[in-house]
Design a protein around this motif. Structure first.
Motif: not given
Length: 281
Positions: A104, A107, A114, A118, A161
């Motif tokens: 994360a 990203m 991202e 992702y 997420s």
């Protein structure tokens, strides 16, 4: 940066909750699940009695404990399997937390990162794990490492997420304040974005903790080398039609998941509960 720290330190602490209110909150939290549990046990007992000669397919709740969990011959093997499953689940969860938070953060640095990374996290979540389990066995063997890999793959997406959501939810005014203080990217991440993302990170952590238990049981169900876990016991009990023992192992696995979920919930309150609840009041 000094002004930011001083402003944060000058923020008044939230007033402690009165004991009576805490007691009422505790009662309102505990009683509804207990009532639902009592209803479920009553329905379970009635359904078992209606089966008659086929009640071995759904043993009554008391048989799950007397013939399963509290049986001197069954309890030691369930306890040993519980320890093995817990070990695999915690190792897999720790790896998933490190990989998920790192993923994360990468990203967060740029939109192109991202957009590039992702989709693969989503694909990883959508792949049927049972289709990957045989391949994992071919590549990494059938011992503890393969079980840990299954845990990581199942528990990884919630961490990615939820962490990304928390990092991106920082208010623009706070980010502008850090820019005015000429804070670097690492300083902003360490002192603003990560602390602000802690509530979301803990949500992902609790979700991933439950999924790690599922991953440990699924991996153990297919990879049976070494010390058996709950998955191996469930498979053995199923093949021998030992329904009471099977239900006892399922109950133990469920209680393990609940205990981990509650434990991380308490840890979340200790880590972020005071200031997070105060900001939402």
């Amino acid at each position: 940066m000094t002004q930011i720290v001083e402003a944060a330190a000058a923020t008044p602490a939230a007033a402690p909750e009165p004991p009576v209110r805490r007691q009422r909150t505790w009662i309102a939290t505990v009683w509804p699940p207990l009532i639902v549990l009592a209803v479920l046990l009553a329905v379970w007992t009635a359904a078992s009695s209606l089966l008659g000669d086929r009640s071995f397919l759904l043993p009554a709740p008391h048989r799950v404990f007397t013939e399963g969990l509290f049986d001197p011959a069954v309890f030691p093997e369930i306890l040993a399997a519980l320890g093995q499953t817990s070990l695999v689940a915690f190792i897999g969860l720790a790896i998933a937390v490190v990989l998920g938070v790192g993923w994360a953060i990468v990203m967060l640095q740029a939109k192109w990162a991202e957009r590039s990374l992702y989709p693969y996290a989503v694909i990883l979540q959508c792949i049927p794990m049972l289709a990957l389990v045989p391949l994992i066995g071919f590549w990494f063997g059938y011992g503890v490492p393969a079980r840990v890999i299954v845990c990581v793959l199942i528990a990884l997406f919630p961490m990615v997420s939820n962490t990304l959501f928390g990092l991106q939810s920082v208010e623009k005014s706070q980010q502008e304040l850090f820019r005015l203080q000429h804070a670097g990217r690492w300083t902003t991440l360490r002192k603003l974005q990560l602390p602000a993302a802690l509530p979301s990170i803990f949500v992902g952590l609790r979700t991933s903790a439950g999924l790690s238990i599922v991953g440990a049981i699924v991996g153990d169900y297919f990879f049976r080398r070494g010390t058996p876990g709950l998955g191996s016991l469930m498979s053995a009990y199923t093949s021998r039609l030992l329904a009471a023992e099977l239900y006892a192992s399922v109950v133990v696995a469920a209680l393990l998941g609940v205990a981990i979920f509650v434990g991380f919930g308490l840890l979340s309150k200790v880590a972020v509960g005071r200031w997070y609840d105060a900001t939402k009041a």
